[in-house]
Design a protein around this motif. Structure first.
Motif, PDB file in Angstrom:
ATOM      1  N   GLU A  99       0.820  -1.211   0.000  1.00 16.59           N
ATOM      2  CA  GLU A  99       0.000   0.000   0.000  1.00 16.59           C
ATOM      3  C   GLU A  99       0.854   1.261   0.000  1.00 16.59           C
ATOM      4  N   ILE A 100       2.174   1.089   0.092  1.00 13.53           N
ATOM      5  CA  ILE A 100       3.066   2.240   0.106  1.00 13.53           C
ATOM      6  C   ILE A 100       3.854   2.260  -1.194  1.00 13.53           C
ATOM      7  N   ASN A 101       3.760   3.339  -1.953  1.00 15.80           N
ATOM      8  CA  ASN A 101       4.506   3.429  -3.204  1.00 15.80           C
ATOM      9  C   ASN A 101       5.413   4.648  -3.246  1.00 15.80           C
ATOM     10  N   ILE A 102       5.395   5.433  -2.186  1.00 10.36           N
ATOM     11  CA  ILE A 102       6.304   6.555  -2.036  1.00 10.36           C
ATOM     12  C   ILE A 102       6.964   6.417  -0.671  1.00 10.36           C
ATOM     13  N   ALA A 103       8.271   6.498  -0.631  1.00 19.10           N
ATOM     14  CA  ALA A 103       9.056   6.316   0.590  1.00 19.10           C
ATOM     15  C   ALA A 103       8.981   4.889   1.102  1.00 19.10           C
ATOM     16  N   GLU A 104       8.666   3.934   0.216  1.00 19.01           N
ATOM     17  CA  GLU A 104       8.599   2.534   0.649  1.00 19.01           C
ATOM     18  C   GLU A 104       9.979   1.985   0.992  1.00 19.01           C
ATOM     19  N   ASP A 105      11.026   2.560   0.405  1.00 19.69           N
ATOM     20  CA  ASP A 105      12.378   2.123   0.745  1.00 19.69           C
ATOM     21  C   ASP A 105      12.744   2.547   2.178  1.00 19.69           C
ATOM     22  N   THR A 106      12.376   3.783   2.531  1.00 21.11           N
ATOM     23  CA  THR A 106      12.602   4.246   3.895  1.00 21.11           C
ATOM     24  C   THR A 106      11.804   3.409   4.880  1.00 21.11           C
ATOM     25  N   GLU A 107      10.573   3.074   4.508  1.00 21.30           N
ATOM     26  CA  GLU A 107       9.716   2.282   5.392  1.00 21.30           C
ATOM     27  C   GLU A 107      10.331   0.921   5.663  1.00 21.30           C
ATOM     28  N   LEU A 108      10.849   0.267   4.617  1.00 23.30           N
ATOM     29  CA  LEU A 108      11.472  -1.037   4.806  1.00 23.30           C
ATOM     30  C   LEU A 108      12.708  -0.919   5.689  1.00 23.30           C
ATOM     31  N   GLY A 109      13.497   0.119   5.474  1.00 24.03           N
ATOM     32  CA  GLY A 109      14.667   0.332   6.307  1.00 24.03           C
ATOM     33  C   GLY A 109      14.299   0.527   7.767  1.00 24.03           C
ATOM     34  N   GLN A 110      13.252   1.290   8.017  1.00 23.85           N
ATOM     35  CA  GLN A 110      12.795   1.493   9.392  1.00 23.85           C
ATOM     36  C   GLN A 110      12.324   0.188  10.021  1.00 23.85           C
ATOM     37  N   ARG A 111      11.627  -0.626   9.234  1.00 26.37           N
ATOM     38  CA  ARG A 111      11.156  -1.921   9.739  1.00 26.37           C
ATOM     39  C   ARG A 111      12.332  -2.832  10.083  1.00 26.37           C
ATOM     40  N   LEU A 112      13.322  -2.865   9.192  1.00 31.07           N
ATOM     41  CA  LEU A 112      14.500  -3.696   9.439  1.00 31.07           C
ATOM     42  C   LEU A 112      15.226  -3.241  10.703  1.00 31.07           C
ATOM     43  N   ALA A 113      15.426  -1.924  10.826  1.00 32.39           N
ATOM     44  CA  ALA A 113      16.127  -1.398  11.994  1.00 32.39           C
ATOM     45  C   ALA A 113      15.349  -1.670  13.274  1.00 32.39           C
ATOM     46  N   ALA A 114      14.019  -1.538  13.212  1.00 32.26           N
ATOM     47  CA  ALA A 114      13.183  -1.767  14.388  1.00 32.26           C
ATOM     48  C   ALA A 114      13.231  -3.228  14.836  1.00 32.26           C
ATOM     49  N   SER A 115      13.494  -4.133  13.895  1.00 31.49           N
ATOM     50  CA  SER A 115      13.559  -5.556  14.225  1.00 31.49           C
ATOM     51  C   SER A 115      14.977  -6.008  14.577  1.00 31.49           C
TER      52      SER A 115
END
Length: 326
Positions: free
Chosen positions: A165-181
Protein backbone atom coordinates in the motif's frame (compact mmCIF):
# COMPACT_ATOMS: atom_id res chain seq x y z
CA UNK A 1 23.41 -20.00 -8.43
CA UNK A 2 24.62 -16.34 -8.49
CA UNK A 3 25.67 -14.56 -5.30
CA UNK A 4 23.87 -11.34 -6.31
CA UNK A 5 20.44 -10.86 -7.86
CA UNK A 6 20.04 -7.37 -9.32
CA UNK A 7 16.42 -6.17 -9.52
CA UNK A 8 15.43 -3.16 -11.65
CA UNK A 9 11.75 -2.08 -11.39
CA UNK A 10 10.65 0.07 -14.32
CA UNK A 11 7.63 1.79 -15.83
CA UNK A 12 7.63 3.65 -19.16
CA UNK A 13 11.32 4.57 -19.05
CA UNK A 14 12.54 3.74 -22.54
CA UNK A 15 14.43 7.04 -22.34
CA UNK A 16 16.77 5.83 -19.57
CA UNK A 17 16.44 2.06 -19.08
CA UNK A 18 19.12 1.22 -21.67
CA UNK A 19 21.65 3.48 -19.98
CA UNK A 20 20.84 1.92 -16.62
CA UNK A 21 21.15 -1.67 -17.84
CA UNK A 22 24.32 -0.91 -19.82
CA UNK A 23 25.93 0.43 -16.67
CA UNK A 24 25.03 -2.79 -14.83
CA UNK A 25 26.34 -4.97 -17.66
CA UNK A 26 29.59 -2.98 -17.58
CA UNK A 27 30.29 -4.20 -14.05
CA UNK A 28 33.69 -5.73 -13.37
CA UNK A 29 31.96 -8.17 -11.01
CA UNK A 30 30.17 -10.92 -12.97
CA UNK A 31 28.53 -13.33 -10.47
CA UNK A 32 25.03 -11.90 -10.68
CA UNK A 33 21.70 -12.26 -12.44
CA UNK A 34 19.81 -9.27 -13.81
CA UNK A 35 16.01 -9.20 -13.47
CA UNK A 36 13.90 -6.34 -14.81
CA UNK A 37 10.35 -6.06 -13.48
CA UNK A 38 8.08 -4.02 -15.73
CA UNK A 39 5.07 -2.34 -14.13
CA UNK A 40 2.88 -2.41 -17.25
CA UNK A 41 4.81 -0.09 -19.57
CA UNK A 42 3.08 1.08 -22.73
CA UNK A 43 6.23 2.28 -24.49
CA UNK A 44 9.27 0.33 -25.73
CA UNK A 45 10.69 -0.35 -22.27
CA UNK A 46 10.15 -4.14 -22.28
CA UNK A 47 11.78 -4.62 -25.69
CA UNK A 48 14.86 -2.62 -24.63
CA UNK A 49 15.09 -4.43 -21.29
CA UNK A 50 14.98 -7.79 -23.07
CA UNK A 51 18.26 -6.98 -24.81
CA UNK A 52 20.14 -6.81 -21.50
CA UNK A 53 18.25 -8.64 -18.75
CA UNK A 54 18.50 -12.32 -17.91
CA UNK A 55 14.79 -12.19 -17.24
CA UNK A 56 12.00 -9.64 -17.74
CA UNK A 57 8.93 -10.00 -15.54
CA UNK A 58 5.89 -8.23 -16.95
CA UNK A 59 3.16 -7.24 -14.49
CA UNK A 60 -0.36 -6.60 -15.75
CA UNK A 61 -1.73 -3.07 -15.66
CA UNK A 62 0.05 -0.10 -14.14
CA UNK A 63 1.49 -1.94 -11.12
CA UNK A 64 3.02 0.02 -8.24
CA UNK A 65 6.77 0.07 -7.67
CA UNK A 66 6.47 -1.73 -4.33
CA UNK A 67 4.68 -4.62 -6.07
CA UNK A 68 7.36 -4.70 -8.75
CA UNK A 69 10.13 -4.88 -6.17
CA UNK A 70 8.35 -7.68 -4.30
CA UNK A 71 7.90 -9.69 -7.50
CA UNK A 72 11.54 -9.24 -8.43
CA UNK A 73 12.75 -10.21 -4.98
CA UNK A 74 10.56 -13.33 -4.98
CA UNK A 75 11.98 -14.40 -8.35
CA UNK A 76 15.59 -13.77 -7.34
CA UNK A 77 17.92 -16.72 -6.80
CA UNK A 78 20.90 -14.93 -5.28
CA UNK A 79 21.97 -14.86 -1.66
CA UNK A 80 21.97 -11.06 -1.81
CA UNK A 81 19.27 -9.01 -3.53
CA UNK A 82 20.29 -5.64 -4.99
CA UNK A 83 17.70 -3.01 -5.94
CA UNK A 84 18.70 -0.46 -8.58
CA UNK A 85 16.18 2.08 -9.84
CA UNK A 86 15.71 2.37 -13.60
CA UNK A 87 17.00 5.97 -13.76
CA UNK A 88 20.26 5.20 -11.98
CA UNK A 89 23.75 4.54 -13.37
CA UNK A 90 26.15 2.44 -11.33
CA UNK A 91 29.93 2.34 -11.60
CA UNK A 92 31.93 -0.69 -12.81
CA UNK A 93 33.04 -1.42 -9.22
CA UNK A 94 29.60 -1.03 -7.57
CA UNK A 95 28.54 -4.68 -7.51
CA UNK A 96 32.01 -5.73 -6.43
CA UNK A 97 31.90 -3.32 -3.48
CA UNK A 98 28.53 -4.75 -2.42
CA UNK A 99 29.73 -8.35 -2.71
CA UNK A 100 33.00 -7.68 -0.90
CA UNK A 101 31.42 -5.77 1.97
CA UNK A 102 28.70 -8.34 2.69
CA UNK A 103 31.13 -11.26 2.48
CA UNK A 104 33.53 -9.54 4.89
CA UNK A 105 30.85 -8.18 7.25
CA UNK A 106 28.51 -11.02 8.19
CA UNK A 107 26.96 -8.83 10.88
CA UNK A 108 25.46 -6.51 8.21
CA UNK A 109 21.99 -7.50 7.03
CA UNK A 110 21.68 -4.79 4.39
CA UNK A 111 23.50 -1.81 2.95
CA UNK A 112 22.77 1.32 1.01
CA UNK A 113 24.68 4.01 -0.89
CA UNK A 114 24.35 7.62 -2.03
CA UNK A 115 24.44 9.97 -5.01
CA UNK A 116 27.66 11.12 -6.61
CA UNK A 117 28.32 14.85 -7.03
CA UNK A 118 28.16 14.57 -10.79
CA UNK A 119 24.78 14.89 -12.50
CA UNK A 120 24.09 14.69 -16.25
CA UNK A 121 21.48 17.49 -16.27
CA UNK A 122 22.94 20.96 -15.94
CA UNK A 123 19.82 22.88 -14.91
CA UNK A 124 19.95 24.65 -11.56
CA UNK A 125 17.30 22.56 -9.81
CA UNK A 126 18.74 19.24 -10.98
CA UNK A 127 22.21 20.25 -9.84
CA UNK A 128 20.93 21.68 -6.56
CA UNK A 129 18.86 18.61 -5.65
CA UNK A 130 21.68 16.23 -6.51
CA UNK A 131 24.24 18.16 -4.45
CA UNK A 132 21.74 18.49 -1.59
CA UNK A 133 21.37 14.71 -1.44
CA UNK A 134 25.10 14.09 -1.83
CA UNK A 135 26.03 16.56 0.91
CA UNK A 136 23.54 15.30 3.48
CA UNK A 137 24.27 11.63 2.80
CA UNK A 138 28.02 12.24 3.04
CA UNK A 139 27.56 13.25 6.68
CA UNK A 140 25.76 10.07 7.73
CA UNK A 141 27.23 7.52 10.16
CA UNK A 142 28.30 4.00 9.19
CA UNK A 143 25.06 2.51 10.56
CA UNK A 144 21.70 3.88 9.44
CA UNK A 145 17.98 3.12 9.80
CA UNK A 146 16.82 3.53 6.20
CA UNK A 147 17.35 2.19 2.68
CA UNK A 148 17.92 4.46 -0.30
CA UNK A 149 15.92 2.89 -3.13
CA UNK A 150 18.20 4.08 -5.92
CA UNK A 151 20.76 1.57 -4.67
CA UNK A 152 20.37 -0.83 -1.77
CA UNK A 153 21.13 -4.49 -1.06
CA UNK A 154 19.70 -7.00 1.40
CA UNK A 155 20.60 -10.50 2.38
CA UNK A 156 17.86 -12.95 1.46
CA UNK A 157 17.54 -13.83 5.15
CA UNK A 158 16.74 -10.18 6.00
CA UNK A 159 14.28 -9.41 3.23
CA UNK A 160 10.72 -8.49 4.12
CA UNK A 161 8.01 -7.47 1.65
CA UNK A 162 7.77 -3.86 0.64
CA UNK A 163 4.38 -2.74 1.91
CA UNK A 164 2.11 -2.97 -1.15
CA UNK A 165 0.00 0.00 0.00
CA UNK A 166 3.07 2.24 0.11
CA UNK A 167 4.51 3.43 -3.20
CA UNK A 168 6.30 6.56 -2.04
CA UNK A 169 9.06 6.32 0.59
CA UNK A 170 8.60 2.53 0.65
CA UNK A 171 12.38 2.12 0.74
CA UNK A 172 12.60 4.25 3.90
CA UNK A 173 9.72 2.28 5.39
CA UNK A 174 11.47 -1.04 4.81
CA UNK A 175 14.67 0.33 6.31
CA UNK A 176 12.79 1.49 9.39
CA UNK A 177 11.16 -1.92 9.74
CA UNK A 178 14.50 -3.70 9.44
CA UNK A 179 16.13 -1.40 11.99
CA UNK A 180 13.18 -1.77 14.39
CA UNK A 181 13.56 -5.56 14.23
CA UNK A 182 17.24 -5.36 15.12
CA UNK A 183 18.70 -5.71 11.61
CA UNK A 184 21.91 -3.83 10.85
CA UNK A 185 22.02 -1.54 7.81
CA UNK A 186 25.41 -0.28 6.66
CA UNK A 187 25.92 3.01 4.85
CA UNK A 188 28.83 2.99 2.38
CA UNK A 189 29.99 6.44 1.31
CA UNK A 190 32.05 4.98 -1.51
CA UNK A 191 28.96 3.35 -3.01
CA UNK A 192 27.97 6.26 -5.26
CA UNK A 193 25.54 6.23 -8.18
CA UNK A 194 24.42 8.82 -10.73
CA UNK A 195 20.72 9.69 -10.72
CA UNK A 196 19.30 10.67 -14.12
CA UNK A 197 16.21 12.39 -12.69
CA UNK A 198 15.69 15.90 -14.08
CA UNK A 199 14.08 18.64 -12.00
CA UNK A 200 12.50 21.96 -12.81
CA UNK A 201 11.10 24.37 -10.23
CA UNK A 202 7.65 22.76 -10.01
CA UNK A 203 8.84 19.15 -9.86
CA UNK A 204 11.48 20.16 -7.30
CA UNK A 205 8.95 21.81 -4.95
CA UNK A 206 6.40 19.02 -5.49
CA UNK A 207 8.99 16.36 -4.62
CA UNK A 208 10.02 18.16 -1.45
CA UNK A 209 6.42 18.47 -0.34
CA UNK A 210 5.31 14.93 -1.19
CA UNK A 211 8.26 13.04 0.34
CA UNK A 212 8.01 14.78 3.76
CA UNK A 213 4.22 14.27 3.61
CA UNK A 214 4.73 10.50 3.49
CA UNK A 215 7.64 10.58 5.91
CA UNK A 216 5.29 12.07 8.51
CA UNK A 217 3.40 8.77 8.59
CA UNK A 218 6.63 6.84 9.07
CA UNK A 219 7.75 9.25 11.79
CA UNK A 220 4.63 8.47 13.79
CA UNK A 221 4.56 4.74 13.00
CA UNK A 222 8.19 4.17 14.00
CA UNK A 223 8.29 6.71 16.86
CA UNK A 224 10.71 9.01 15.12
CA UNK A 225 10.96 11.26 18.16
CA UNK A 226 12.79 8.43 19.95
CA UNK A 227 15.35 8.31 17.13
CA UNK A 228 16.25 12.00 17.25
CA UNK A 229 19.90 12.39 18.15
CA UNK A 230 20.49 8.63 18.20
CA UNK A 231 23.56 7.46 16.27
CA UNK A 232 24.44 11.08 15.42
CA UNK A 233 21.44 11.66 13.17
CA UNK A 234 17.82 12.79 13.28
CA UNK A 235 15.27 10.57 11.54
CA UNK A 236 16.31 8.17 8.76
CA UNK A 237 18.82 10.18 6.68
CA UNK A 238 17.67 13.61 7.92
CA UNK A 239 19.98 15.27 10.43
CA UNK A 240 18.90 17.27 13.47
CA UNK A 241 20.25 20.39 11.77
CA UNK A 242 18.07 19.79 8.71
CA UNK A 243 15.02 19.26 10.90
CA UNK A 244 15.78 22.45 12.83
CA UNK A 245 16.09 24.47 9.60
CA UNK A 246 12.79 23.07 8.30
CA UNK A 247 11.03 24.07 11.53
CA UNK A 248 12.58 27.55 11.55
CA UNK A 249 11.77 28.52 7.94
CA UNK A 250 7.96 28.84 8.30
CA UNK A 251 8.39 30.52 11.69
CA UNK A 252 10.55 33.20 10.07
CA UNK A 253 7.86 33.78 7.45
CA UNK A 254 5.12 34.00 10.10
CA UNK A 255 7.02 36.46 12.28
CA UNK A 256 7.91 38.60 9.25
CA UNK A 257 4.21 38.93 8.46
CA UNK A 258 3.44 39.63 12.12
CA UNK A 259 6.08 42.35 12.09
CA UNK A 260 3.90 44.50 9.82
CA UNK A 261 1.33 44.53 12.60
CA UNK A 262 3.72 44.77 15.53
CA UNK A 263 7.27 45.88 14.78
CA UNK A 264 9.01 43.95 17.61
CA UNK A 265 8.19 40.75 15.74
CA UNK A 266 10.73 41.81 13.10
CA UNK A 267 13.45 41.34 15.73
CA UNK A 268 12.23 37.80 16.45
CA UNK A 269 12.21 37.10 12.72
CA UNK A 270 15.79 38.38 12.46
CA UNK A 271 16.96 36.15 15.32
CA UNK A 272 15.23 33.13 13.78
CA UNK A 273 16.81 33.95 10.41
CA UNK A 274 20.25 33.98 12.02
CA UNK A 275 19.55 30.56 13.57
CA UNK A 276 18.26 29.21 10.23
CA UNK A 277 21.40 30.43 8.45
CA UNK A 278 23.56 28.82 11.14
CA UNK A 279 22.04 25.41 10.44
CA UNK A 280 22.40 25.82 6.66
CA UNK A 281 25.78 27.57 6.56
CA UNK A 282 27.93 24.51 5.85
CA UNK A 283 25.62 23.30 3.10
CA UNK A 284 25.50 26.72 1.41
CA UNK A 285 29.29 27.00 1.70
CA UNK A 286 29.59 23.55 0.09
CA UNK A 287 27.39 24.67 -2.83
CA UNK A 288 29.42 27.84 -3.34
CA UNK A 289 32.66 25.84 -3.36
CA UNK A 290 31.27 23.33 -5.86
CA UNK A 291 29.35 25.65 -8.19
CA UNK A 292 30.50 29.18 -7.48
CA UNK A 293 29.24 32.21 -5.58
CA UNK A 294 26.36 32.99 -7.96
CA UNK A 295 24.99 29.47 -7.65
CA UNK A 296 25.44 29.61 -3.87
CA UNK A 297 23.68 32.96 -3.61
CA UNK A 298 20.73 31.71 -5.62
CA UNK A 299 20.69 28.57 -3.49
CA UNK A 300 20.24 30.68 -0.35
CA UNK A 301 16.74 31.73 -1.40
CA UNK A 302 15.86 28.32 -2.87
CA UNK A 303 16.93 26.54 0.33
CA UNK A 304 14.64 28.77 2.38
CA UNK A 305 11.73 28.17 0.02
CA UNK A 306 12.49 24.45 -0.04
CA UNK A 307 12.48 24.30 3.76
CA UNK A 308 9.04 25.88 3.81
CA UNK A 309 7.76 23.33 1.26
CA UNK A 310 9.16 20.52 3.42
CA UNK A 311 7.61 21.99 6.57
CA UNK A 312 4.21 22.20 4.87
CA UNK A 313 4.54 18.60 3.69
CA UNK A 314 5.34 17.44 7.21
CA UNK A 315 2.50 19.46 8.75
CA UNK A 316 -0.12 18.20 6.29
CA UNK A 317 1.25 14.67 6.59
CA UNK A 318 1.03 14.72 10.38
CA UNK A 319 -2.54 16.02 10.26
CA UNK A 320 -3.49 13.34 7.72
CA UNK A 321 -1.80 10.61 9.76
CA UNK A 322 -3.51 11.64 12.98
CA UNK A 323 -6.81 11.80 11.12
CA UNK A 324 -6.27 8.32 9.68
CA UNK A 325 -6.38 9.58 6.09
CA UNK A 326 -3.36 7.74 4.70
Amino acid sequence: MPFLSVIVPVYNREDVIEKCLKSIRSSAYRDYELIVVDCGSTDNTVAVAGLYADRVIELAGAAERSKARNNGFEAAQGEVIVNIDSDVLIRPDTLGIIEGYLRNHPEADALTGCLAKEHPHHGFFSQYKNLYMHYNFSRLPARVSFLYGSLCALRRSAWQDYKPEINIAEDTELGQRLAASGKKIAFLRELEVAHLKKYDFLSFIKNDFVIPFHWARLFIKYKGWEQLGRNKTGFAHVSLGQLAAVVLAPLIFIFLLAGFLNRPYFLIAALLTFAWYFFNFRFLKFLAQEKGVIFGSRALFITFLDNIAMALGIAVGLLAAMGGKF
